[in-house]
Design a protein around this motif. Structure first.
Motif, PDB file in Angstrom:
ATOM      1  N   ASP A 428       0.863  -1.179   0.000  1.00 26.56           N
ATOM      2  CA  ASP A 428       0.000   0.000   0.000  1.00 26.56           C
ATOM      3  C   ASP A 428       0.901   1.231   0.000  1.00 26.56           C
ATOM      4  O   ASP A 428       1.273   1.739   1.059  1.00 26.56           O
ATOM      5  N   ILE A 429       1.274   1.680  -1.183  1.00 24.85           N
ATOM      6  CA  ILE A 429       2.206   2.807  -1.273  1.00 24.85           C
ATOM      7  C   ILE A 429       1.524   4.059  -0.722  1.00 24.85           C
ATOM      8  O   ILE A 429       0.428   4.426  -1.138  1.00 24.85           O
ATOM      9  N   GLY A 430       2.206   4.690   0.207  1.00 25.89           N
ATOM     10  CA  GLY A 430       1.639   5.836   0.907  1.00 25.89           C
ATOM     11  C   GLY A 430       0.981   5.456   2.211  1.00 25.89           C
ATOM     12  O   GLY A 430       0.612   6.327   2.995  1.00 25.89           O
ATOM     13  N   GLY A 431       0.850   4.144   2.473  1.00 21.38           N
ATOM     14  CA  GLY A 431       0.206   3.704   3.708  1.00 21.38           C
ATOM     15  C   GLY A 431      -1.297   3.694   3.581  1.00 21.38           C
ATOM     16  O   GLY A 431      -1.893   4.411   2.772  1.00 21.38           O
ATOM     17  N   ASN A 461     -10.776   4.680   3.405  1.00 20.89           N
ATOM     18  CA  ASN A 461     -11.914   5.466   2.937  1.00 20.89           C
ATOM     19  C   ASN A 461     -12.045   6.819   3.627  1.00 20.89           C
ATOM     20  O   ASN A 461     -13.055   7.499   3.467  1.00 20.89           O
ATOM     21  N   SER A 462     -11.054   7.231   4.399  1.00 13.39           N
ATOM     22  CA  SER A 462     -11.089   8.565   4.992  1.00 13.39           C
ATOM     23  C   SER A 462     -11.020   9.623   3.889  1.00 13.39           C
ATOM     24  O   SER A 462     -10.233   9.509   2.943  1.00 13.39           O
ATOM     25  N   GLN A 463     -11.824  10.662   4.038  1.00 15.73           N
ATOM     26  CA  GLN A 463     -11.820  11.725   3.027  1.00 15.73           C
ATOM     27  C   GLN A 463     -10.503  12.493   3.012  1.00 15.73           C
ATOM     28  O   GLN A 463     -10.221  13.236   2.069  1.00 15.73           O
ATOM     29  N   PHE A 464      -9.681  12.306   4.060  1.00 17.15           N
ATOM     30  CA  PHE A 464      -8.434  13.058   4.155  1.00 17.15           C
ATOM     31  C   PHE A 464      -7.223  12.279   3.648  1.00 17.15           C
ATOM     32  O   PHE A 464      -6.116  12.805   3.652  1.00 17.15           O
ATOM     33  N   MET A 465      -7.408  11.033   3.219  1.00 16.11           N
ATOM     34  CA  MET A 465      -6.248  10.183   2.948  1.00 16.11           C
ATOM     35  C   MET A 465      -6.052   9.874   1.471  1.00 16.11           C
ATOM     36  O   MET A 465      -5.332   8.944   1.128  1.00 16.11           O
ATOM     37  N   GLY A 466      -6.682  10.613   0.591  1.00 11.94           N
ATOM     38  CA  GLY A 466      -6.480  10.380  -0.833  1.00 11.94           C
ATOM     39  C   GLY A 466      -5.049  10.632  -1.247  1.00 11.94           C
ATOM     40  O   GLY A 466      -4.376  11.510  -0.711  1.00 11.94           O
ATOM     41  N   LYS A 467      -4.581   9.879  -2.221  1.00 15.62           N
ATOM     42  CA  LYS A 467      -3.190   9.974  -2.667  1.00 15.62           C
ATOM     43  C   LYS A 467      -3.035  10.793  -3.952  1.00 15.62           C
ATOM     44  O   LYS A 467      -1.968  10.777  -4.559  1.00 15.62           O
TER      45      LYS A 467
END
Length: 836
Positions: A428-431, A461-467
């Protein structure tokens, strides 16, 4: 096993598979296992090992060039069975007694990194600093050819069965420090690593997120507009119904029916993704079987003998051939609609109705075989299920916590996996989850991803964790985009390494000690690894220093000359044991090195709709590093799956592959000028093999990186020995790179680029690079002036004196002594002064 390699008694059997690989069996019943197992594919390697057998003082003695085995003929015991590994005079632990636990095994890998925040325990690999490793295969199920199972038709032709007797079944690897040989022989035992399709080596977009159909397509279109290439679309569990399920059926975690609220026309979605150049995989959690709300419930229920009107759930049971057949048919229907392969997200333990059969292993085995039906290109995406799992790529390492500790563990975790032959990890690149937001952490993870076996971005699925790179600040965004674009450009190099892994048994990522096993320093850089035949990577896995605005990696360079892959700076390493050094890089890149003579083929990126292009490229950019001769054979194919290594017919790969051989003569004695200086010569041979698999003409750009500029009149280009006009040349002082571009070269022709008088290695731009470090450093201006003045006034003399040092001296109290001079800035300047 071949009879001539077996030594046997009533209850024991010893198979000499190679002079270093021994099988030890003990059976109370006197029955022994000859079928393939979950791990073992073949026990006959096609050659006859050398060994002698002696009986003396009640002991059986088997002596091979590599091992000395003694056995008392009784049930295996510490006192009665031992093996001495020869040639290990520097190890006091080179003798194995039955039951010994390994002391210095170099480790393998683990089932999953789910919820890991940093280091986890790893299983053993087949190599050790003590020279031996043991794999216990005693409880593995066997694979038998059969048309029926429990009186029912077998859909696969072979079936996984429990052993019909109990025995101890051990494989002893006694290869000393011949590490790569041990792993290659493990592949001979357990089966080769299969070839991956080309798209699997590009960038994968994945996120656990409730996209709508329009949102998802709009996102893919924005990636294309931004010039960010992706080849694989991973749609997590929300592709199927999750929340609108009657509670009487249980959780929505398992599902096989499209969520029509999010994806009202899923067939059009899959078609549109394919049209955009993306392959598609869907996530499945199959634990809960097939329940009455599923689209395929009636067919599956009838197949296993359940009356659909009862709405009784169909149990997930891989030991039932009726269920397996119905389960696979359900996936076939979805594949017919456009699903390319499956993400098998099994998380629920290791128990089935068949003793010893791990459901994860069974899923991987059955899905991989099924995915290759009809001469298709087999591919699965799942977790590791023990030794032999390399036969079912690609691996999914699990949901890591988003922290620096997680990033710090992944290079080591990836490299040690090669010690058990597991070469195609996808992280999971980026964690994935929890943790904290740190933009530099994300950038450094992206950069590791570009030099990972598989590069798959993923998050929760957090709205803050998009890559998405555009969610980050400008310098981090640029670093992310550059990493993704570089990964796609590397496809020609990566695909060649794909063939090397499949046919030569050499994974893409190698620990540093494989190539230099008797050098203690090779074991002291767990974050560093070789990336194919040409590159060495030392990723940055800690935050940048605030004062220097640079990140640091601790690197080791084996003896020889090395060049920074990105900017051509030369690093000398004359000591036979190599050289340890700190390397410092801004957020735009990580330390990657190529050795003198290195050749790395890249493809030029397309624009617009062509950004995701997976065809064998029409335009190639080849990086060439000076100082030594080099060769590289680039392998491409026609997109038809070729079974690897043991399972391929002799020459079968050649039917489908096109090979383009490149060579670099640093000083070609056959081409001298009036002064007697040898020319530098780079050649591209006519394509061999399946010539129609590659474009009939190609544009070639040769980038000689790390060299001084030359007069264009000294550059001669020939196509099939005929001088070529219209050659474009340029020099980039920033990367010390001379570029020579020749367009529309027939692939059937030979191309040569000669530099009369020879290329010359560029001087390291010490003052320029030092000024750049100081310009961005957060420190007192007076200290900057003092340091730069010292470099201007004393630098040349100091650098000359430094060449007498065997280790790097400290400048803290010398050349750069000044108030407010941060240690990190001193470290970065030291690297510049001591590079060559």
């Amino acid at each position: 096993m071949r009879a001539s390699s077996i030594v046997q008694g009533d209850h024991w059997r010893i198979g000499i598979l190679t002079e270093s690989l021994i099988r030890f069996e003990w059976s109370d019943s006197g029955e022994f296992e000859d079928n393939p197992t979950q791990m073992v594919v073949s026990r006959d390697f096609g050659t006859q090992p050398r060994f002698t057998v002696t009986h003396r003082n009640g002991l059986l003695i088997i002596d091979t060039p590599a091992l000395y085995i003694t056995y008392d003929g009784k049930p295996f015991s510490k006192e009665g069975l031992s093996v001495v590994v020869k040639g290990m005079a520097d190890s006091q632990f080179n003798t194995w007694h039955y039951g010994d636990e390994p002391k210095h095994n170099l480790k393998g890998t683990a089932r999953t990194l789910d919820e890991a925040d940093g280091e986890i325990a790893l299983g053993d690999g087949v190599i050790s600093r003590d020279g031996w490793a043991v794999i216990d295969d005693s409880v593995a199920n066997v694979i038998v050819l059969t048309d029926e199972v429990n009186g029912k038709p077998n859909p696969l032709g072979a079936w996984i069965m429990p052993r019909d007797h109990q025995e101890t079944d051990l494989y002893f690897f006694g290869y000393g420090r011949r590490y790569s040989e041990a792993v290659r022989d493990f592949y001979r035992l357990a089966g080769p690593t299969p070839l991956l399709p080309r798209f699997a080596l590009g960038n994968w977009w994945s996120r656990y997120y409730r996209y709508t159909q329009d949102e998802y397509l709009e996102l893919m279109d924005r990636f294309k507009r931004e010039g960010i290439p992706f080849t694989t679309s991973v749609i997590d569990m929300d592709w199927h119904r999750v929340d609108d399920i009657d509670p009487k059926y249980g959780s929505g975690w398992t599902g096989y029916s499209w969520n029509r609220q999010l994806f009202p026309d899923h067939k059009a979605l899959l078609h549109d993704l394919h049209r955009r150049g993306l392959k598609v995989t869907l996530n499945v959690h199959p634990r809960d079987g097939v329940r009455a709300f599923e689209d395929d419930y009636r067919q599956v229920a009838k197949r296993v003998g359940i009356d659909p009107t009862t709405e009784e759930a169909v149990e997930f049971d891989l030991t039932n051939p009726d269920f397996v057949s119905a389960y696979l048919d359900m996936h076939h229907r979805l594949e017919a609609e456009g699903v390319d392969f499956w993400w098998l997200d099994w998380q629920q333990g290791g128990v089935t109705r068949q003793p010893g059969l791990d459901p994860l292993w069974a899923l991987n085995h059955l899905h991989y075989l099924d995915s290759g039906r009809g001469h298709g290109w087999p591919l699965t995406f799942s977790r590791y299920a023990g030794p032999g799992s390399h036969r079912y790529p690609v691996g999914f390492s699990g949901d890591t916590v988003v922290t620096w500790k997680s990033l710090q563990f992944q290079p080591y975790f990836t490299a040690t996996a090669s010690n058990i032959g597991y070469g195609w990890w996808s992280h999971d690149i980026g964690g994935h989850m929890c943790g904290y937001q740190d933009e530099h952490l994300e950038a450094r993870w992206y950069q590791l991803g570009a030099f990972s076996p598989i590069n798959r971005l993923h998050s929760s699925n957090s709205q803050f964790m998009g890559k998405e790179p555009w969610n980050f600040s400008a310098d981090v965004r640029h670093a992310m985009v550059d990493a993704l674009r570089l990964r796609h450009m590397m496809l020609p190099y990566l695909y060649t390494m794909n063939y090397r892994a499949a046919f030569e048994g050499m994974p893409l990522v190698e620990p540093m000690y494989w190539a230099d096993p008797n050098n203690p320093q090779a074991y002291e850089v767990p974050d560093e690894f070789r990336f194919g035949t040409q590159l060495l990577v030392a990723p940055i896995v800690s935050d940048d220093d605030d004062s220097a605005r640079l990140g640091r990696a601790d690197a080791w360079l084996p003896q020889g000359e090395w060049y920074d892959f990105f900017d051509g700076r030369r690093y000398g390493s004359s000591n036979p044991s190599g050289r340890r050094l700190e390397v410092w890089r801004a957020i735009d890149r990580i330390p990657v090195f190529a050795q003198a003579g290195g050749i790395v083929p890249l493809q030029e990126l397309g624009d617009g709709d062509a950004v995701n292009d997976l065809d064998n490229p029409q335009s190639l950019r080849v990086l060439v590093f000076p100082g030594a001769n080099g060769r590289f054979a680039m392998i491409e194919d026609d997109g038809v799956f070729v079974p690897s290594a043991q399972s391929a017919q002799i020459g079968e790969a050649d039917i489908h592959t096109a090979t383009t051989r490149m060579s670099f003569n640093w000083r070609d004695a056959g081409r001298t000028d009036a002064d007697g200086d040898g020319s530098s010569l780079f050649t591209v041979a006519p394509v061999e093999g399946k010539t129609d698999a590659v474009p009939s003409q190609r544009d070639w750009t040769m980038v000689f990186r790390g060299v001084a500029d030359v007069n264009p009149v000294d550059i001669g280009v020939d196509i099939d020995d005929t001088p070529c006009d219209g050659v474009e040349t340029s020099y980039d002082a920033r990367t010390l790179s001379l570029s020579v571009t020749v367009r529309q070269v027939p692939s059937s022709a030979g191309l040569s680029v000669a530099i009369r008088g020879g290329l010359h290695i560029a001087d390291n731009p010490v003052e320029h690079d030092a000024l750049n470090v100081l310009m961005h450093a957060q420190m007192p201006y007076g200290s900057k002036e003092h340091a730069m003045r010292a470099i201007y006034e004393q630098g040349v003399r100091a650098i000359g004196a430094l060449r007498t040092f065997k280790t790097a001296p400290s400048f803290g109290d010398g050349l750069f002594a000044a108030n407010g001079m941060p240690d990190a800035v001193i470290g970065a300047l030291t690297e510049i002064l001591l590079r060559d």
